[in-house]
Design a protein around this motif. Structure first.
Motif, short mmCIF file in Angstrom:
data_model
loop_
_atom_site.label_atom_id
_atom_site.label_comp_id
_atom_site.label_asym_id
_atom_site.label_seq_id
_atom_site.Cartn_x
_atom_site.Cartn_y
_atom_site.Cartn_z
N THR A 188 8.70 -4.73 10.23
CA THR A 188 9.56 -3.87 9.44
C THR A 188 10.56 -4.70 8.63
N ALA B 285 8.69 -6.00 5.81
CA ALA B 285 8.45 -4.92 4.85
C ALA B 285 9.63 -4.75 3.92
N ARG C 34 1.96 0.69 4.17
CA ARG C 34 1.88 0.72 5.63
C ARG C 34 0.94 1.82 6.12
N SER D 292 -2.97 1.16 7.24
CA SER D 292 -3.13 1.51 8.66
C SER D 292 -4.22 2.56 8.82
N ALA E 295 1.21 -3.59 7.25
CA ALA E 295 0.46 -2.60 8.04
C ALA E 295 -0.01 -3.19 9.36
N SER F 81 3.21 -3.90 11.54
CA SER F 81 4.00 -2.72 11.88
C SER F 81 3.21 -1.63 12.58
#
Length: 290
Positions: free
Chosen positions: A25, A28, A44, A48, A212, A215
């Motif tokens: 994060t 990110a 993300r 994902s 992705a 996280s």
């Protein structure tokens, strides 16, 4: 010795999941200047979803219309939660945003029990939240828009748990894959409109894939390992460390320095979350820990 190592492994996996999520994060957030919070959120959930679809291939199993609606609602809340959280950390520190977001599942857990001790944890959580919204002139104020987004993420996290229970009878991996796909269908268009063509730049998209993986893909896999060897109650208590780990990750990666008051606020919310789980009947903890 092998037995001790085996019993330690699930706890190490959960700690690694928390650290990886917070590091991911933080990373990110470094992409926000390139594609914005909406664009990173699209990366993300979009990547994902592709990863989870490739792993679980949910199309091979038919679902009833009612189950599809349940999964769609679960995914919509998941996507909104992710978007609101990323929007919040544009303007407030990561650890603070995680602490505020934790209020959602904390209130939900307390709502399932009316024991006197829980009012102590409510008071501690309110104290922590109050410290994050300082009223004394000497304290550094938080951006109200960022706080509002974090509060919205907290509400979405509570709904995520409630709606997740409604889909709990389905296969976990396939449900998450379909839910994440629904989230991507909601968030990706917002990210595309906000970021524009730069979102499809191969170099930046590769960084989005890293987000992705760090996280979502890695933490989710590690949590599955942890859940096999850690009681639900202990899992929830350890998960309560996430705001503190997030604050440390924000400090190390983003140079987000918190005031003493903000650190005390995070400590209060961590203590309230852990205390709530420890003082909640075991069956309720099993239901509420995501």
């Amino acid at each position: 010795m092998p037995g001790a190592r085996a019993s330690f492994l699930p706890y190490a996996a959960l700690l690694a999941a928390i650290v990886t999520l917070c590091v991911g994060t933080s990373f990110a957030k470094t992409l926000f200047p390139l594609v914005g919070a909406q664009g990173v959120s699209a990366y993300r959930v979009g990547f994902s979803a592709l990863i989870l679809l490739a792993i679980w291939r949910p199309w091979r199993h038919r679902l009833s219309a009612a189950d599809l609606r349940a999964v769609a609602m679960y995914g919509a809340v998941m996507g909104t939660m992710n978007l609101c959280f990323y929007m919040s950390i544009r303007t407030i520190p990561l650890g603070v945003a995680i602490a505020i977001e934790f209020m959602g599942p904390l209130v939900l857990a307390v709502a399932h029990s009316r024991r006197l001790i829980h009012f102590v944890w409510i008071a501690l959580a309110v104290l922590g939240l109050g410290l994050l919204l300082p009223i004394n002139p000497g304290a550094e104020p938080l951006d109200p828009v960022g706080v509002a987004y974090a509060c919205a993420a907290a509400v979405m996290w509570a709904l995520y748990i409630i709606l997740g229970k409604r889909a709990a009878h389905l296969h976990a991996g396939r449900s998450v894959a379909l839910g994440m796909t629904t989230a991507a269908l909601i968030v990706a268009p917002i990210g595309i409109v906000s970021a524009g063509p730069v979102l499809f730049d191969p170099k930046i998209a590769a960084l989005g894939l890293v987000v992705a993986v760090l996280s979502s893909a890695i933490p989710y896999s590690l949590e599955m390992i942890a859940l096999r060897g850690i009681p639900k109650r202990s899992f929830g208590v350890l998960l309560s460390l996430e705001p503190a780990v997030g604050a440390l990750a924000g400090l190390a990666i983003l140079n987000e320095r918190l005031s003493l008051t903000q650190w005390l606020a995070i400590a209060a919310i961590v203590a309230a979350s852990a205390g709530t789980i420890l003082s909640t009947p075991a069956e309720a903890v099993s239901e509420d820990v995501p």
